[in-house]
Every structure is written in C-alpha cells, then in structure tokens.
Design a protein around this motif. Structure first.
Motif, PDB file in Angstrom:
ATOM      1  N   PRO A  11       3.262  -9.185   0.343  1.00 14.89           N
ATOM      2  CA  PRO A  11       1.787  -8.909   0.567  1.00 14.89           C
ATOM      3  C   PRO A  11       1.411  -8.556   2.170  1.00 14.89           C
ATOM      4  CG  PRO A  11       2.114 -11.101  -0.634  1.00 14.89           C
ATOM      5  CD  PRO A  11       3.704 -10.247  -0.231  1.00 14.89           C
ATOM      6  N   LYS A  12       0.490  -7.728   2.317  1.00 11.11           N
ATOM      7  CA  LYS A  12       0.081  -7.272   3.580  1.00 11.11           C
ATOM      8  C   LYS A  12      -1.323  -7.385   3.917  1.00 11.11           C
ATOM      9  CE  LYS A  12       0.156  -3.204   6.806  1.00 11.11           C
ATOM     10  NZ  LYS A  12       0.645  -1.827   6.919  1.00 11.11           N
ATOM     11  N   ILE A  13      -1.784  -8.218   4.377  1.00 14.44           N
ATOM     12  CA  ILE A  13      -3.151  -8.771   4.775  1.00 14.44           C
ATOM     13  C   ILE A  13      -3.593  -7.942   6.048  1.00 14.44           C
ATOM     14  CG2 ILE A  13      -4.910 -10.700   5.162  1.00 14.44           C
ATOM     15  CD1 ILE A  13      -2.747 -12.324   3.620  1.00 14.44           C
ATOM     16  N   GLN A  14      -4.241  -6.993   6.132  1.00 16.82           N
ATOM     17  CA  GLN A  14      -4.733  -6.204   7.159  1.00 16.82           C
ATOM     18  C   GLN A  14      -6.010  -6.776   7.813  1.00 16.82           C
ATOM     19  OE1 GLN A  14      -4.968  -2.419   5.220  1.00 16.82           O
ATOM     20  NE2 GLN A  14      -2.970  -1.587   6.475  1.00 16.82           N
ATOM     21  N   ASP A  15      -5.855  -6.863   9.129  1.00 24.64           N
ATOM     22  CA  ASP A  15      -7.165  -7.574  10.030  1.00 24.64           C
ATOM     23  C   ASP A  15      -6.954  -6.756  11.420  1.00 24.64           C
ATOM     24  OD1 ASP A  15      -7.997  -9.429  11.857  1.00 24.64           O
ATOM     25  OD2 ASP A  15      -8.289 -10.603  10.156  1.00 24.64           O
ATOM     26  N   ASN A  45      -2.138  -7.476  11.573  1.00 27.50           N
ATOM     27  CA  ASN A  45      -1.744  -7.699  10.258  1.00 27.50           C
ATOM     28  C   ASN A  45      -0.860  -9.145  10.090  1.00 27.50           C
ATOM     29  OD1 ASN A  45      -2.976  -5.647  10.017  1.00 27.50           O
ATOM     30  ND2 ASN A  45      -1.251  -4.261   9.999  1.00 27.50           N
ATOM     31  N   THR A 100       1.871 -10.962   6.888  1.00 28.47           N
ATOM     32  CA  THR A 100       2.524 -10.748   5.732  1.00 28.47           C
ATOM     33  C   THR A 100       3.403 -12.119   5.603  1.00 28.47           C
ATOM     34  OG1 THR A 100       3.204  -8.325   5.961  1.00 28.47           O
ATOM     35  CG2 THR A 100       4.846  -9.789   4.732  1.00 28.47           C
TER      36      THR A 100
END
Length: 134
Positions: free
Chosen positions: A9-13, A17, A19
């Motif tokens: 999973p890659k949660i972009q912010d 980011n 993971t």
C-alpha cells in the motif's frame, strides 16, 4: 511458489508518503526477523546462497540494486528494485545474490524464520542436487 514482486500500500500525502506491510494482508508469512544491508562498497555483491526453509521479502528502502535469481539449470532472472513501495518475494530454496548497489542503497529483508546458520545453502552444487531430488 515463484519469486514475484509484491506491491505494498502507498498512502500519498503532501507531507510525505507512507507504506506499510502486515501479515497476512501484504506478506504470505509471519515475520520472525528483519535485517538490512547498507554501505555496500562499489561493485560489492551480497548473498550468494539459498535457504532451506526461510521465505524472504527484499525491499529497496533507499537507492537501488538488482537481485539475481539463479535456477538449477543455470538460467537467471534479474529483479531491479528501486521503489520503497514494492518488494521481491523469495520462497525457500531460491538461489540469489544482490549486486549493482547505488550510492546510499538500503535494503530491508523481511524473513519468515529466525537466523539459523543451518538453514543456509551456500554451495550452488548442493542447491542443484537438492532441487534434483524433488
């Protein structure tokens, strides 16, 4: 099972980011050990072995490197790792070495087993013979 790339999973912010990995959603085994390699000198090679039981996932947390899988028949496959949001799954009895490290490369190894020197297969001929017995 065969070696394969696993997308994490890659949660972009905008602040940076994130993971993560967890069992059993992202990895096929319970984590027993983690270790990392770094400061590998230019032209250096790590690995050059297989494991009897250990499964492993290798992640390039920083920089890049190549993982070379060698089959019993001598054929090989190269996996170039350069993103921290995917990892290379290596089942037990997979011969590998790691090469072509970039400057400041950092590789994370997530393992299914605690360290045991008896789990290592360090001779390629022994590895080939083990696969022939199957």
């Amino acid at each position: 099972m065969k070696p394969r790339i696993i997308d994490f999973p890659k949660i972009q912010d905008p602040r940076g980011n994130l993971t993560f990995v967890q069992y059993p959603n992202q990895i096929p085994f319970k984590i027993q050990r983690t270790f990392w390699t770094y400061d590998v000198p230019g032209g250096g090679i790590r690995g050059g072995h297989a494991y009897f039981k250990q499964q492993e996932i290798i992640v390039a947390l920083s920089g890049s490197f190549d993982v070379i899988i060698t089959n019993a028949d001598g054929s090989s496959e190269k996996f170039s790792l350069n993103r921290s949001y995917y990892g290379l799954y290596l089942p037990a009895k997979t011969w590998r070495h790691v090469e072509n490290f970039s400057t400041n490369a950092l590789s994370l190894h997530i393992s299914s087993e605690n360290f045991s020197k008896e789990d290592y297969i360090r001779d390629f001929e022994d590895f080939k013979n083990l696969l022939d017995e199957r």
